[in-house]
Design an enzyme around this catalytic site. Structure first.
Site, PDB file in Angstrom:
ATOM      1  N   GLY A 197    -126.697  36.451 -58.115  1.00 15.06           N
ATOM      2  CA  GLY A 197    -125.953  37.186 -59.127  1.00 15.06           C
ATOM      3  C   GLY A 197    -126.013  36.535 -60.490  1.00 15.06           C
ATOM      4  O   GLY A 197    -126.940  35.790 -60.799  1.00 15.06           O
ATOM      5  N   ASP A 222    -123.157  19.294 -55.249  1.00 15.44           N
ATOM      6  CA  ASP A 222    -124.231  19.730 -56.151  1.00 15.44           C
ATOM      7  C   ASP A 222    -123.912  19.333 -57.595  1.00 15.44           C
ATOM      8  O   ASP A 222    -124.031  20.138 -58.524  1.00 15.44           O
ATOM      9  CB  ASP A 222    -124.445  21.245 -56.058  1.00 15.44           C
ATOM     10  CG  ASP A 222    -125.798  21.677 -56.636  1.00 15.44           C
ATOM     11  OD1 ASP A 222    -126.706  20.823 -56.734  1.00 15.44           O
ATOM     12  OD2 ASP A 222    -125.940  22.860 -56.994  1.00 15.44           O
TER      13      ASP A 222
END
Length: 459
Positions: free
Chosen positions: A21, A130
């Site tokens: 997205g 991350d």
């Protein structure tokens, strides 16, 4: 501006994108409030629903000055929306000059804020998994905000701790134990990523593509010869000392947060932190594997997220300069005071990317010239529309987009990373900018002029 997303709120621009997205900026026409909306495409990626629900569940629990604020979510048949604080200062990587870095005083301030945020996460039993400059945003005052919890997970709940097993994250920032396919402790792996981020801020490059003995740069890091190589030769004595304590391959010997905060470089006052002390030294309390070195410039082009989990293998940074608010759920954002336009002052704080320039050409001439220079530099490119160009490097590991924006007898060419390493993206931007230098306007970049002249384009 484009059509209203919901009453009173319009989509102003696209701030970033990922495999599943995009992140869009929304502006309230009545209050000029700004929020960022993360949109996950469930129509094309229905399996992403479990991941995004997990992300929202974790993020909604977090409240800390160094973590982007979560404001709410909305779920429809085809899309899942997460609303987050908008960080108008952009991404951290945009402040890092390739092969140079940034002033030590700036790096120290931002690193302290990063460690403060990571400490909060760990104290609440959450591992980010991350951490990288693309997922670290800056607010309008330049304060760091940790974002993008798409790979975050709980490692401690009700006092019970568990080891992590999934190999996920972005390769150059991964701790070696994450690649080992064995259970590992959460905190040391996140702190290793913080160490790599510190190196990137101080040296403007990444030490290796993957912390593996298959990598020459990583093997050199584990020898006594590391200090003669880049990026380590760019770091002063104290900074190198701290980095060496963080980038220890054995997790149990790696510095934890309390030791990081007690280190002399971390505690050094701002007035003294930019004083370099050379030459460097090697202390003897390192790891038995003796980590040491990096490549002179990141071989990193596009570092896809690594994961053994389904549907996570293609996740790229979703963050970009933003994060939003529950504009659909928060009554505080929905003001009844009518304002027909968004002011230049409110727009001026929205878009602070350094990867843009103005050319003294019409939009048609600008896109023709850009295409010519991209050909000369060996890029693959395609024109998506009359104002949007997608650019791919020769090795196909880096993808970025250029938006062509009309501005009163000139044209703004704005570049945005789509996939890959932020530092490498900056290198390519600089190469393109240098090649086009003769047609670049020398005057100041006045972004509000673009707003006053045209509606905000889809960038």
């Amino acid at each position: 501006m484009s059509a209203e997303f919901v009453e009173g709120w319009s989509i102003a621009q696209t701030l970033g994108e990922g495999t599943f997205g995009e992140v869009k900026l929304l502006i309230n026409r009545n209050t000029n409030s700004t929020v960022a909306m993360k949109v996950i495409d469930l129509k094309n990626y229905p399996d992403a629903i479990s991941m995004v629900k997990k992300e929202a569940t974790i993020h909604c629990r977090l409240k800390h000055p160094s973590i982007i604020k979560y404001f709410g979510q909305r779920y429809s048949k085809d899309n899942f929306y997460i609303f987050l604080e908008y960080a108008s200062g952009g991404e951290l990587f945009d402040r890092i000059e390739p092969d140079v870095g940034m002033p030590q005083s700036d790096a120290q301030k931002l690193f302290k804020e990063l460690i403060d945020g990571v400490d909060y996460l760990h104290n609440n039993g959450i591992a980010h998994r991350d951490l990288k400059p693309e997922n670290l945003l800056l607010d309008e005052h330049g304060n760091l905000k940790i974002s993008d919890f798409g790979l975050a997970t709980m490692f401690m709940c009700n006092g019970k701790r568990r080891k992590l097993e999934n190999s996920c994250g972005t390769r150059p920032y991964l701790a070696p134990e994450v690649l080992s396919h064995c259970p590992y402790q959460a905190e040391p792996s996140d702190l290793w990523s913080c160490g790599i981020i510190l190196v990137s801020m101080l040296a403007g490059e990444l030490p290796w593509e993957t912390p593996s003995d298959d990598e020459v740069e990583y093997k050199i890091w584990k020898t006594t010869d590391y200090a003669n190589h880049s990026p380590w030769c760019k770091l002063d004595t104290l900074a190198l000392s701290l980095v060496r304590k963080i980038l220890i391959p054995t997790p149990s010997r790696r510095y934890d947060i309390s030791k990081i905060c007690s280190h002399r470089w971390f505690k050094k006052s701002k007035s003294n932190v930019d004083k370099f002390n050379m030459p460097k030294y090697c202390d003897n309390d390192f790891d038995e594997a003796r980590p040491c070195y990096s490549q002179p410039a990141p071989a990193a082009n596009s570092y896809p997220t690594v994961s053994i989990l389904p549907n996570e293998s293609e996740i790229y940074s979703f963050s970009q300069p933003t994060q939003v608010e529950d504009l659909l759920l928060s009554s505080q954002l929905l003001s009844s005071q009518p304002v027909t336009t968004v002011t230049n002052n409110s727009i001026q704080k929205l878009v602070r990317r350094m990867t843009r320039f103005i050319v003294v050409l019409s939009p048609e001439e600008a896109i023709a010239k850009l295409s010519q220079f991209l050909d000369n530099l060996g890029y693959t490119w395609k024109i998506n529309s009359s104002s949007l160009v997608t650019i791919i490097t020769a090795d196909q590991r880096l993808v970025f987009k250029s938006n062509i924006i009309p501005m009163q007898n000139q044209t703004l060419i704005d570049f945005r990373l789509s996939r890959g390493c932020g530092l490498e993206f900056k290198r390519h931007f600089v190469a393109i900018k240098n090649s086009m230098s003769k047609i670049i306007s020398k005057g100041p970049l006045m972004w509000p002029v673009a707003i006053a002249t045209n509606s905000v384009p889809y960038i």
